[in-house]
Motif scaffolding. Sequence first.
Motif, mmCIF file in Angstrom:
data_model
loop_
_atom_site.group_PDB
_atom_site.id
_atom_site.type_symbol
_atom_site.label_atom_id
_atom_site.label_comp_id
_atom_site.label_asym_id
_atom_site.label_seq_id
_atom_site.Cartn_x
_atom_site.Cartn_y
_atom_site.Cartn_z
ATOM 1 N N LYS A 11 53.291 0.489 51.318
ATOM 2 C CA LYS A 11 51.355 0.641 50.527
ATOM 3 C C LYS A 11 50.908 -0.418 50.198
ATOM 4 O O LYS A 11 49.232 -0.490 50.031
ATOM 5 N N ARG A 12 51.623 -1.596 49.267
ATOM 6 C CA ARG A 12 51.165 -2.658 49.358
ATOM 7 C C ARG A 12 51.153 -3.624 50.042
ATOM 8 O O ARG A 12 49.804 -3.772 49.788
ATOM 9 N N LYS A 13 51.356 -3.404 50.635
ATOM 10 C CA LYS A 13 51.323 -4.460 52.241
ATOM 11 C C LYS A 13 49.669 -3.669 52.827
ATOM 12 O O LYS A 13 48.764 -4.251 52.977
ATOM 13 N N GLU A 14 50.153 -2.088 52.906
ATOM 14 C CA GLU A 14 48.904 -1.539 54.096
ATOM 15 C C GLU A 14 47.729 -2.409 52.965
ATOM 16 O O GLU A 14 46.320 -2.680 53.843
ATOM 17 N N PHE A 15 47.719 -2.008 51.392
ATOM 18 C CA PHE A 15 46.466 -2.622 51.504
ATOM 19 C C PHE A 15 45.730 -3.998 50.824
ATOM 20 O O PHE A 15 45.040 -4.135 50.036
ATOM 21 N N ASP A 21 49.172 -8.360 42.086
ATOM 22 C CA ASP A 21 48.072 -7.032 41.782
ATOM 23 C C ASP A 21 48.502 -5.742 41.989
ATOM 24 O O ASP A 21 47.951 -5.189 40.528
ATOM 25 N N VAL A 22 49.461 -4.930 41.807
ATOM 26 C CA VAL A 22 49.728 -4.187 41.767
ATOM 27 C C VAL A 22 50.092 -3.550 40.134
ATOM 28 O O VAL A 22 49.442 -3.211 39.745
ATOM 29 N N SER A 23 51.152 -4.852 39.792
ATOM 30 C CA SER A 23 51.069 -5.461 38.150
ATOM 31 C C SER A 23 50.057 -4.874 37.242
ATOM 32 O O SER A 23 49.937 -4.094 36.538
ATOM 33 N N MET A 24 48.938 -5.785 37.426
ATOM 34 C CA MET A 24 48.087 -5.522 36.746
ATOM 35 C C MET A 24 46.690 -4.450 37.225
ATOM 36 O O MET A 24 46.394 -3.990 35.797
ATOM 37 N N LYS A 25 47.072 -4.206 37.959
ATOM 38 C CA LYS A 25 46.188 -3.147 38.184
ATOM 39 C C LYS A 25 46.099 -1.749 37.894
ATOM 40 O O LYS A 25 45.684 -0.594 37.695
ATOM 41 N N SER A 26 47.787 -1.497 37.809
ATOM 42 C CA SER A 26 47.925 -0.439 37.387
ATOM 43 C C SER A 26 48.210 -0.856 35.647
ATOM 44 O O SER A 26 49.293 0.537 35.381
ATOM 45 N N GLY A 27 48.776 -1.716 35.248
ATOM 46 C CA GLY A 27 49.195 -1.995 34.024
ATOM 47 C C GLY A 27 50.407 -1.746 33.788
ATOM 48 O O GLY A 27 50.785 -1.010 32.702
ATOM 49 N N VAL A 28 51.284 -2.431 34.741
ATOM 50 C CA VAL A 28 52.434 -1.619 34.618
ATOM 51 C C VAL A 28 53.119 -3.380 34.431
ATOM 52 O O VAL A 28 52.372 -3.850 35.307
ATOM 53 N N GLY A 29 54.061 -3.792 34.315
ATOM 54 C CA GLY A 29 54.661 -5.250 34.032
ATOM 55 C C GLY A 29 55.585 -5.444 35.644
ATOM 56 O O GLY A 29 55.563 -4.756 36.342
#
Length: 67
Positions: A11-15, A21-29
């Motif tokens: 999914k990360r690659k599809e998006f 990016d995932v870390s920043m957008k989701s609020g996890v490390g």
Amino acid sequence: MTTLATYVKTKRKEFGLTQEDVSMKSGVGLRFVRELEQGKQTLRMDKVNQVLYLFGAKLEPMEGERL
């Protein structure tokens, strides 16, 4: 690699997102995102859901399943 790890990475690659990016957008490390994609067996469900929310998904126990 676990099904969850494969799902998140795919999914990360599809998006078109990086792990950062995932870390920043989701609020996890960033470390958590990397461990999730590597299939770490013990992860906090709330943090997993923070990541999955980006992709319109949610992890929850199945009814009738033993924990």
